[in-house]
Design a protein around this motif. Sequence first.
Motif, PDB file in Angstrom:
ATOM      1  N   ILE A 194       0.841  -1.186   0.000  1.00  0.00           N
ATOM      2  CA  ILE A 194       0.000   0.000   0.000  1.00  0.00           C
ATOM      3  C   ILE A 194       0.885   1.248   0.000  1.00  0.00           C
ATOM      4  N   THR A 195       0.276   2.389  -0.290  1.00  0.00           N
ATOM      5  CA  THR A 195       1.015   3.651  -0.342  1.00  0.00           C
ATOM      6  C   THR A 195       1.186   4.214   1.064  1.00  0.00           C
ATOM      7  N   LEU A 196       2.431   4.469   1.429  1.00  0.00           N
ATOM      8  CA  LEU A 196       2.740   5.019   2.748  1.00  0.00           C
ATOM      9  C   LEU A 196       3.501   6.331   2.588  1.00  0.00           C
ATOM     10  N   PRO A 197       3.507   7.180   3.597  1.00  0.00           N
ATOM     11  CA  PRO A 197       4.326   8.402   3.534  1.00  0.00           C
ATOM     12  C   PRO A 197       5.796   8.053   3.319  1.00  0.00           C
ATOM     13  N   THR A 198       6.525   8.960   2.722  1.00  0.00           N
ATOM     14  CA  THR A 198       7.934   8.710   2.436  1.00  0.00           C
ATOM     15  C   THR A 198       8.805   9.033   3.646  1.00  0.00           C
ATOM     16  N   GLY A 199       9.951   8.348   3.718  1.00  0.00           N
ATOM     17  CA  GLY A 199      10.939   8.644   4.738  1.00  0.00           C
ATOM     18  C   GLY A 199      10.451   8.414   6.160  1.00  0.00           C
ATOM     19  N   MET A 200      10.950   9.246   7.069  1.00  0.00           N
ATOM     20  CA  MET A 200      10.653   9.084   8.487  1.00  0.00           C
ATOM     21  C   MET A 200       9.224   9.479   8.843  1.00  0.00           C
ATOM     22  N   MET A 201       8.517  10.154   7.933  1.00  0.00           N
ATOM     23  CA  MET A 201       7.142  10.550   8.216  1.00  0.00           C
ATOM     24  C   MET A 201       6.252   9.339   8.450  1.00  0.00           C
ATOM     25  N   ALA A 202       6.512   8.244   7.738  1.00  0.00           N
ATOM     26  CA  ALA A 202       5.712   7.035   7.930  1.00  0.00           C
ATOM     27  C   ALA A 202       5.847   6.542   9.369  1.00  0.00           C
ATOM     28  N   GLY A 203       7.084   6.493   9.880  1.00  0.00           N
ATOM     29  CA  GLY A 203       7.288   6.044  11.249  1.00  0.00           C
ATOM     30  C   GLY A 203       6.648   6.961  12.270  1.00  0.00           C
ATOM     31  N   ALA A 204       6.691   8.253  12.030  1.00  0.00           N
ATOM     32  CA  ALA A 204       6.095   9.207  12.962  1.00  0.00           C
ATOM     33  C   ALA A 204       4.586   9.002  13.061  1.00  0.00           C
ATOM     34  N   VAL A 205       3.918   8.868  11.903  1.00  0.00           N
ATOM     35  CA  VAL A 205       2.467   8.656  11.900  1.00  0.00           C
ATOM     36  C   VAL A 205       2.117   7.320  12.551  1.00  0.00           C
ATOM     37  N   GLU A 206       2.901   6.281  12.243  1.00  0.00           N
ATOM     38  CA  GLU A 206       2.635   4.960  12.808  1.00  0.00           C
ATOM     39  C   GLU A 206       2.734   4.982  14.332  1.00  0.00           C
ATOM     40  N   MET A 207       3.755   5.641  14.852  1.00  0.00           N
ATOM     41  CA  MET A 207       3.921   5.679  16.301  1.00  0.00           C
ATOM     42  C   MET A 207       2.842   6.512  16.981  1.00  0.00           C
ATOM     43  N   LEU A 208       2.451   7.622  16.363  1.00  0.00           N
ATOM     44  CA  LEU A 208       1.377   8.428  16.939  1.00  0.00           C
ATOM     45  C   LEU A 208       0.061   7.658  16.981  1.00  0.00           C
TER      46      LEU A 208
END
Length: 303
Positions: free
Chosen positions: A172-186
Amino acid sequence: MRFNHLLPLIGALFALYIIWGSTYFAISIGVASWPPLMMAGIRFLAAGLLLMAFLLATGHRLPARKPLLNAALIGVLLLAVGNGMVTVAEHQHVPSGIAAVMVATVPLFTLCFSRFFGIATRKIEWMGIAIGLAGIVLLNSGGNLSGNPWGAVMILIGSISWAFGSVYGSRITLPTGMMAGAVEMLAAGLVLMIASLLSGERLTTMPGLSGFLAVAYLSLFGSIIAINAYMYLIRNVTPAVATSYAYVNPVVAVLLGTQFNGENLSGTEWLALIIIIAAVVLVTLGKYLFPAKSTVLTCSSEK
């Protein structure tokens, strides 16, 4: 490989091998004074807020709605359910080393879900799954988990959720770079805090220094640094190298648990550890250790 590329690689592998392996020990320290869901929620909320603030301050923009929702879903599958179940299980006195051994089965479940999504698999990989399942049965047949079946079930559910989220997240389409990890953790932090509230968790006494240090270590090192190290590896090395943490983490966790946390593993549990690690090696490195035979077609012509 040039020296300036070798240092980041060594640092990223160290983060996954040692830091992720040590998080099981840190969780066991933290849940001694924190309610488990609350601790996991604070861990990921703090890590997500810190990383998001850094990204926004350095000019990054929030992702579009679809990638943002996709990342939130993956965060729930991997972190809220996957890691949350492990945290609750350790709160119920599952030794940190045993928890890590159970979580080492993630690549086995990942292979199963990959097959469901149409990704080709080989017989050697299915052999690895069969060996791994035998190791799980052996691990649960005696010792620490035999008297704590719910702990074993929770870790298995967490491992299956992590495996499914890993495979689904790659499609699936996920945010690029570290933004994906930030959203996932939030997203994971919010879900875990809601679960903590609904389950009636309460702080009866203020956690001690060790409890706060455990959460700080899990937030900074176990979440922000290690997750981004993993993202670096999957972009720069083969999947076999990137996923090799799966059979190193249990060894690190067992050594820390036995040396510093008073945990004891029976002979059966040590055997199960060896079997499960061997199974994960077959699944992750099988295609390199036993490459498929190529069929060479020859044609002859008469002169």
